[in-house]
Design an enzyme around this catalytic site. Structure first.
Site, PDB file in Angstrom:
ATOM      1  CB  SER A 230      -0.912   0.007   1.230  1.00  0.00           C
ATOM      2  OG  SER A 230      -1.812  -1.085   1.193  1.00  0.00           O
ATOM      3  CD  GLU A 302       1.438   1.582   4.917  1.00  0.00           C
ATOM      4  OE1 GLU A 302       1.874   0.419   4.998  1.00  0.00           O
ATOM      5  OE2 GLU A 302       0.218   1.840   4.831  1.00  0.00           O
TER       6      GLU A 302
END
Length: 319
Positions: A230, A302
């Site tokens: 992600s 992230e």
């Protein structure tokens, strides 16, 4: 400091107390990241024991060199210009020990090997993370989370090497952990070992759960092409997962050079054909700016941007 100046400083660094097998110059970081992207690290160190790790840390301190601690290379995007200074890889620090239902693991052990070892000993609690690439040290540092559970749920304590080169044990304090946040992120310390508090469980049930989690990741395309998983954090205030938001913005499948926002998932950016870090960064910028313009929401990566990035290249992340 220019690359030439920095490289000269690295060349003068005293590595005489380190075994030659531990030391490598101009190591391509593309060999050590899940993105398969990244220019050379000036000096790449790969200690195999606690003593060698300590010696590496003391060396960079003695020579006043910047350094980066590398786990599995799964949550980073390294600049095409590489990393100025030193990279210390924990990959060879991978021993696993059992004391009853407590699993003590050196930082460089892969998440997969930790889950497999726990399942073999009929110990549950860590299977939620099975299939996630990377090391247990990196997972603890970022408080890795998936399927509603986080590493902090099973973390008992961690042993770190402090900036004064002492080994210190840190007990888990739930108040210091949050979504993708851990106290280690604010420390100038190196995670050496982590201890996980597990519990007895049926081995066949653990194996089933692990296989289901791995199958789910495969179905979502996590292993279809080199990626860092992600790309952006999820934020509950946005009202939808980040992947869904990127889909709704019409960005899924967008291409830049050899990189793409995966056609199968809006929050997975992939290296589909010899992508550069600049290719990926251009897509990150596209997603951030489009989300702000159309939804007035600020996407937060992230994936960490590591290495020799110019301030102006990353300015869009901190407007």
């Amino acid at each position: 400091m220019t690359r030439m100046q920095q490289h000269k400083c690295i060349g003068l660094a005293d590595c005489s107390e380190l075994p030659s097998e531990v030391v490598c110059y101009d190591e391509p970081m593309a060999k050590h990241t899940s993105f398969k992207i990244g220019g050379p690290a000036d000096l790449f160190l790969e200690p195999r024991t606690y003593e060698e790790l300590l010696a590496c840390l003391q060396m960079v301190h003695k020579n006043d060199l910047p350094y980066f601690l590398l786990g599995g290379g799964t949550n980073i995007l390294v600049s095409d210009r590489g990393i100025r200074g030193v990279v210390i890889s924990t990959r060879c620090l991978d021993k696993i020990f059992f004391t009853g239902d407590v699993l003590t693991v050196q930082a460089g052990a892969t998440v997969e090997s930790v889950c497999e070892a726990a399942e073999k000993h009929s110990l549950g609690g860590i299977e939620f993370i099975y299939g996630m690439p990377g090391t247990i040290g990196g997972a603890a540092w970022m408080n890795a989370r998936c399927y509603g559970s986080s590493i902090s749920d099973v973390l008992r304590q961690a042993a770190v090497i402090t900036s004064s080169f002492q080994c210190e044990t840190i007990d888990n304090d739930p108040e210091l952990f949050g979504y993708k946040q851990s106290p280690f992120q604010k420390m100038k310390s190196c995670i050496w070992e982590v201890s996980l508090q597990l519990q007895e469980a049926d081995r066949s049930s653990l194996r089933k759960a692990m296989e289901e989690n791995l199958a789910d990741r495969m179905e979502k395309g996590h292993f279809t092409a080199p990626s860092a998983g992600s790309l952006f954090k999820n934020n509950r205030d946005f009202g939808a997962p980040t992947g869904q938001i990127i889909d709704e913005l019409g960005l899924r499948g967008r291409v830049a050079g050899g990189a793409a926002i995966a056609p199968f998932h809006g929050n997975i950016f992939i290296n589909q054909e010899n992508a550069t870090a600049d290719d990926v960064l251009s897509l990150i910028r596209l997603a951030v700016e489009t989300a702000w313009k159309n939804r007035h929401i600020r996407l937060e990566p992230e994936v960490r941007l590591i290495g020799d990035w110019a301030v102006e290249e990353l300015a869009f992340l901190n407007p």
